[in-house]
Design a protein around this motif. Structure first.
Motif, PDB file in Angstrom:
ATOM      1  N   LYS A  50       0.852  -1.190   0.000  1.00  7.67           N
ATOM      2  CA  LYS A  50       0.000   0.000   0.000  1.00  7.67           C
ATOM      3  C   LYS A  50       0.889   1.242   0.000  1.00  7.67           C
ATOM      4  N   LEU A  51       0.565   2.182  -0.874  1.00 14.95           N
ATOM      5  CA  LEU A  51       1.338   3.406  -1.014  1.00 14.95           C
ATOM      6  C   LEU A  51       1.358   4.189   0.299  1.00 14.95           C
ATOM      7  N   ARG A  52       2.536   4.652   0.702  1.00 13.34           N
ATOM      8  CA  ARG A  52       2.634   5.544   1.868  1.00 13.34           C
ATOM      9  C   ARG A  52       2.260   6.943   1.417  1.00 13.34           C
ATOM     10  N   VAL A  53       1.475   7.628   2.234  1.00 21.93           N
ATOM     11  CA  VAL A  53       1.047   8.991   1.894  1.00 21.93           C
ATOM     12  C   VAL A  53       1.339   9.920   3.058  1.00 21.93           C
ATOM     13  N   GLY A  54       1.310  11.203   2.780  1.00 21.40           N
ATOM     14  CA  GLY A  54       1.554  12.204   3.801  1.00 21.40           C
ATOM     15  C   GLY A  54       0.332  12.425   4.673  1.00 21.40           C
ATOM     16  N   PRO A  55       0.508  13.205   5.755  1.00 17.65           N
ATOM     17  CA  PRO A  55      -0.611  13.504   6.651  1.00 17.65           C
ATOM     18  C   PRO A  55      -1.770  14.162   5.894  1.00 17.65           C
ATOM     19  N   GLY A  56      -2.971  13.700   6.166  1.00 19.27           N
ATOM     20  CA  GLY A  56      -4.157  14.259   5.541  1.00 19.27           C
ATOM     21  C   GLY A  56      -4.450  13.719   4.145  1.00 19.27           C
ATOM     22  N   GLU A  57      -3.530  12.939   3.586  1.00 22.18           N
ATOM     23  CA  GLU A  57      -3.759  12.357   2.270  1.00 22.18           C
ATOM     24  C   GLU A  57      -4.361  10.971   2.426  1.00 22.18           C
ATOM     25  N   ARG A  58      -5.123  10.584   1.443  1.00 23.92           N
ATOM     26  CA  ARG A  58      -5.751   9.261   1.463  1.00 23.92           C
ATOM     27  C   ARG A  58      -4.992   8.340   0.505  1.00 23.92           C
ATOM     28  N   ALA A  59      -4.605   7.179   1.000  1.00 24.74           N
ATOM     29  CA  ALA A  59      -3.859   6.225   0.178  1.00 24.74           C
ATOM     30  C   ALA A  59      -4.799   5.518  -0.794  1.00 24.74           C
ATOM     31  N   GLY A 112      15.840 -11.383   0.024  1.00 21.47           N
ATOM     32  CA  GLY A 112      15.307 -11.749   1.329  1.00 21.47           C
ATOM     33  C   GLY A 112      14.385 -10.682   1.870  1.00 21.47           C
ATOM     34  N   LEU A 113      14.058 -10.817   3.163  1.00 21.61           N
ATOM     35  CA  LEU A 113      13.164  -9.895   3.867  1.00 21.61           C
ATOM     36  C   LEU A 113      13.880  -9.279   5.062  1.00 21.61           C
ATOM     37  N   LYS A 114      13.451  -8.076   5.412  1.00 14.60           N
ATOM     38  CA  LYS A 114      13.951  -7.404   6.607  1.00 14.60           C
ATOM     39  C   LYS A 114      12.741  -6.873   7.368  1.00 14.60           C
ATOM     40  N   PRO A 115      12.603  -7.209   8.666  1.00 14.72           N
ATOM     41  CA  PRO A 115      11.450  -6.692   9.419  1.00 14.72           C
ATOM     42  C   PRO A 115      11.542  -5.182   9.622  1.00 14.72           C
ATOM     43  N   VAL A 116      10.374  -4.529   9.651  1.00 14.26           N
ATOM     44  CA  VAL A 116      10.290  -3.088   9.891  1.00 14.26           C
ATOM     45  C   VAL A 116       9.293  -2.886  11.011  1.00 14.26           C
ATOM     46  N   GLY A 117       9.751  -2.464  12.192  1.00 10.32           N
ATOM     47  CA  GLY A 117       8.838  -2.255  13.318  1.00 10.32           C
ATOM     48  C   GLY A 117       8.201  -3.554  13.756  1.00 10.32           C
ATOM     49  N   GLY A 118       7.009  -3.460  14.318  1.00 12.12           N
ATOM     50  CA  GLY A 118       6.296  -4.625  14.828  1.00 12.12           C
ATOM     51  C   GLY A 118       5.120  -4.988  13.952  1.00 12.12           C
ATOM     52  N   PRO A 119       4.242  -5.866  14.465  1.00 17.05           N
ATOM     53  CA  PRO A 119       3.057  -6.256  13.702  1.00 17.05           C
ATOM     54  C   PRO A 119       2.145  -5.066  13.432  1.00 17.05           C
ATOM     55  N   VAL A 120       1.394  -5.153  12.369  1.00 16.45           N
ATOM     56  CA  VAL A 120       0.438  -4.108  12.015  1.00 16.45           C
ATOM     57  C   VAL A 120      -0.732  -4.162  12.980  1.00 16.45           C
ATOM     58  N   GLN A 121      -1.162  -3.004  13.450  1.00 15.65           N
ATOM     59  CA  GLN A 121      -2.318  -2.920  14.337  1.00 15.65           C
ATOM     60  C   GLN A 121      -3.582  -2.847  13.489  1.00 15.65           C
ATOM     61  N   ARG A 122      -4.542  -3.687  13.760  1.00  9.25           N
ATOM     62  CA  ARG A 122      -5.827  -3.678  13.029  1.00  9.25           C
ATOM     63  C   ARG A 122      -6.886  -3.058  13.927  1.00  9.25           C
ATOM     64  N   GLY A 123      -7.790  -2.327  13.296  1.00 14.09           N
ATOM     65  CA  GLY A 123      -8.861  -1.699  14.078  1.00 14.09           C
ATOM     66  C   GLY A 123      -8.343  -0.488  14.817  1.00 14.09           C
ATOM     67  N   GLY A 124      -8.960  -0.045  15.866  1.00 12.82           N
ATOM     68  CA  GLY A 124      -8.652   1.089  16.725  1.00 12.82           C
ATOM     69  C   GLY A 124      -7.392   1.877  16.455  1.00 12.82           C
ATOM     70  N   GLY A 125      -7.255   2.468  15.286  1.00 11.90           N
ATOM     71  CA  GLY A 125      -6.085   3.289  14.988  1.00 11.90           C
ATOM     72  C   GLY A 125      -4.968   2.468  14.402  1.00 11.90           C
ATOM     73  N   GLY A 126      -3.756   2.978  14.468  1.00 17.35           N
ATOM     74  CA  GLY A 126      -2.603   2.267  13.941  1.00 17.35           C
ATOM     75  C   GLY A 126      -2.602   2.238  12.423  1.00 17.35           C
ATOM     76  N   ASP A 127      -1.650   1.526  11.849  1.00 12.85           N
ATOM     77  CA  ASP A 127      -1.561   1.411  10.391  1.00 12.85           C
ATOM     78  C   ASP A 127      -2.593   0.444   9.869  1.00 12.85           C
ATOM     79  N   LYS A 128      -3.134   0.768   8.727  1.00 16.31           N
ATOM     80  CA  LYS A 128      -4.125  -0.115   8.095  1.00 16.31           C
ATOM     81  C   LYS A 128      -3.673  -0.409   6.704  1.00 16.31           C
TER      82      LYS A 128
END
Length: 128
Positions: A50-59, A112-128
């Motif tokens: 999913k494309l990263r967008v700036g604040p106030g923008e909709r992906a 290969g893969l490299k982890p970035v941060g932790g698991p994605v938070q679903r629901g109540g805020g966080g990254d979607k």
């Protein structure tokens, strides 16, 4: 053209199917692992991009992609883990089924893969 370098730094990549050995039909009703020219087993992982967008923008809507990995990524790459691809490349392909139907697209691969941060938070805020 083959192995075209691709920069996916502008995308959030989240695992939707954990890495597993890539399998191919052996022609006898069974499956066999896919290997490279040196005999090393290849792996495959499904990611939601999913494309990263700036604040106030909709992906815009994201997309699921499958990526062939040249190495076993090891443990710690379960569902919902954000990752980066190491040395990502893409290859265009075209397959003619011999009956007038042609399929084409692009295939992603990475070292290969490299982890970035932790698991994605679903629901109540966080990254979607």
């Amino acid at each position: 053209m083959r192995d075209i370098p691709v920069n996916l730094n502008g995308y959030k990549l989240v695992i939707v199917e954990p890495p597993a050995p890539k399998m191919r039909d052996d022609g006898k009703g069974g499956l066999m692992p896919v290997t490279d020219q040196q005999g090393v087993t290849q792996f495959v992982v499904a990611l939601f991009a999913k494309l990263r967008v700036g604040p106030g923008e909709r992906a815009p809507k994201g997309e699921e992609i499958k990526v062939t990995l040249a190495t076993d990524p090891g443990d710690g790459f379960g569902e919902d883990v954000r990752v980066e691809l190491l040395d990502a490349k893409l290859n265009p392909y075209q397959i003619d089924n011999g009956q007038g139907r042609v399929s084409s697209g692009i295939a992603f691969k990475a070292m290969g893969l490299k982890p970035v941060g932790g698991p994605v938070q679903r629901g109540g805020g966080g990254d979607k």
